[in-house]
Design an enzyme around this catalytic site. Structure first.
Site, PDB file in Angstrom:
ATOM      1  N   CYS A  13      39.978  41.683  45.029  1.00 16.02           N
ATOM      2  CA  CYS A  13      39.869  42.265  43.682  1.00 16.02           C
ATOM      3  C   CYS A  13      40.073  41.224  42.583  1.00 16.02           C
ATOM      4  CB  CYS A  13      40.863  43.407  43.529  1.00 16.02           C
ATOM      5  SG  CYS A  13      40.691  44.635  44.824  1.00 16.02           S
ATOM      6  N   HIS A  29      42.200  44.744  36.329  1.00 17.98           N
ATOM      7  CA  HIS A  29      41.526  45.301  37.504  1.00 17.98           C
ATOM      8  C   HIS A  29      41.885  46.779  37.581  1.00 17.98           C
ATOM      9  CE1 HIS A  29      40.262  46.275  41.419  1.00 17.98           C
ATOM     10  NE2 HIS A  29      41.459  46.221  41.982  1.00 17.98           N
ATOM     11  N   ASN A  66      38.413  52.375  42.168  1.00 21.18           N
ATOM     12  CA  ASN A  66      38.617  50.936  42.344  1.00 21.18           C
ATOM     13  C   ASN A  66      37.345  50.317  42.930  1.00 21.18           C
ATOM     14  OD1 ASN A  66      39.321  48.380  43.251  1.00 21.18           O
ATOM     15  ND2 ASN A  66      41.274  49.000  44.148  1.00 21.18           N
TER      16      ASN A  66
END
Ligand code: COA
Length: 338
Positions: A121, A265, A295
């Protein structure tokens, strides 16, 4: 010399899966998912669509934006690319070829380097700093595409309610350019912080499929799927957010009041809320779109940048901070004058 983001693009699959849709096939509820993560829906790629397909669409969208600004065609602009760097946890193929090479071929770029980076990520914040360094090393290198592209629905364990509810598919891209000084103050990428803590590798892992545990598809092996120690990752993520904000600000002698927007993020709204509370930063300073996309790992920051940019939420001169954290473990951020 400055390295500036001159355009952004994104690609979001049309198919939308709400928490209610998930609750009909998993032992979960909309209430649980919303209250524990802030997620309301995620977008899922159709069968046959790979990470490179979404990456390509996001890249063309960024190139089209830049081409319009410059009054050139995007086909002309694409030939000026020196580098395509792509972060993904769900690449088209594991190991070889890189998804970036597939994008390079489909874009028709002839003179660019292309590579994938594996920083989960944090892929976008790593990629931006690496691409900026690549351009800065040689004045003849002008432009690079930095892409985050994910089809996490293919590596999610759809039988595990603890992880399946968290992830979505999508891609985001930015076009960066090496520009000459204009005398108007600092512009572009000011500073990045990139960190890794491999001691936490086991807490977010795809165990099967690599040279450690080859996947043969026989017997009682588990297929390659994301496994996560949610609590450990949560604690790491809150600390990573706080540490990155403090370190980036201290490095430039700035306070949080100098920062117009923080683009974290999009892993879990509660991670952001906890960090905001600890640092006494208004939550409104953090841009969150996790409710719609869940996500999307390496894609989440460039998707958010594009969404904000196209909505007029980023003005020239705004100081913005991107922050990534995830598997590896990896974390860090970029400080950018828009
Ligand atoms: N629906 C309903 N119940 C669920 C559930 C779901 N989707 N997922 C877990 N639960 C249950 C658990 O089984 C557990 O039940 P039990 O108490 O009967 O055993 C209970 O909820 C609490 O589980 P726990 O894992 O302790 O929840 P949590 O409050 O830690 O929240 C996460 C779980 C995954 C939301 C949270 O740990 C998290 O966000 N971690 C970080 C994840 C992340 O961001 N990863 C990517 C980083 S890039």
């Amino acid at each position: 010399m400055a390295i500036e983001i001159i355009a952004t693009g994104r690609a979001i699959p049309a198919k939308r899966l709400t928490n209610h849709d998930l609750a009909s096939r998993l032992d979960t509820t909309d209430e649980w998912i919303r209250s524990h993560t802030g997620i309301g829906a995620r977008h899922i790629a159709e069968e046959g669509v790979a990470a490179s397909d979404l990456a390509l669409e996001a890249a063309w969208n960024a190139l089209a934006m830049a081409a319009e600004q410059r009054g050139v065609t995007k086909e002309t602009l694409v030939q000026s690319l020196d580098l395509i760097i792509l972060g993904s946890t769900s690449p088209d193929y594991y190991g070889v070829p890189s998804t970036a090479c597939i994008v390079q071929d489909k874009l028709g770029v002839r003179n660019a380097a292309a590579l994938d980076i594996c920083a989960a990520c944090s892929g976008f914040i790593y990629g931006l700093e690496l691409a900026a360094g690549f351009l800065a090393l040689n004045a003849s290198r002008k432009r690079a595409l930095v892409i985050g592209a994910e089809i996490l629905s293919r590596i999610a364990d759809w039988n595990d309610r603890g992880t399946a509810v968290l992830f979505g598919d999508g891609a985001g891209a930015v076009l960066i350019e090496q520009t000459e000084p204009s005398g108007g103050g600092r512009r572009g990428l000011l500073r990045s912080m990139l960190r890794a803590d491999g001691s936490g590798a086991e807490s977010l892992i795809i165990r099967q499929g690599g040279s450690r545990n080859p996947y043969h598809g026989t017997g009682d092996e588990r297929p390659p799927r994301v496994e996560m120690d949610g609590r450990a990752v949560y604690n790491f993520a809150v600390k990573a957010l706080i540490g990155t904000i403090e370190t980036l600000l201290a490095g430039e002698n700035l306070t949080i009041h100098d920062v117009a927007r923080i683009i974290p993020h999009q892993a879990n709204a509660r991670i952001v809320q906890a960090a905001a509370k600890r640092l006494k930063i208004p939550e409104s300073k953090f841009f969150l779109n996790i409710e719609e996309y869940a996500n999307t790992s390496a894609a989440s920051i460039p998707i958010a940048l594009d969404e904000l940019n196209r909505a007029g939420g980023l003005q020239p001169g705004d100081l913005i901070m991107t922050i990534g954290f995830g598997g590896g473990l990896t974390y860090g951020g970029n400080l950018i004058v828009w």
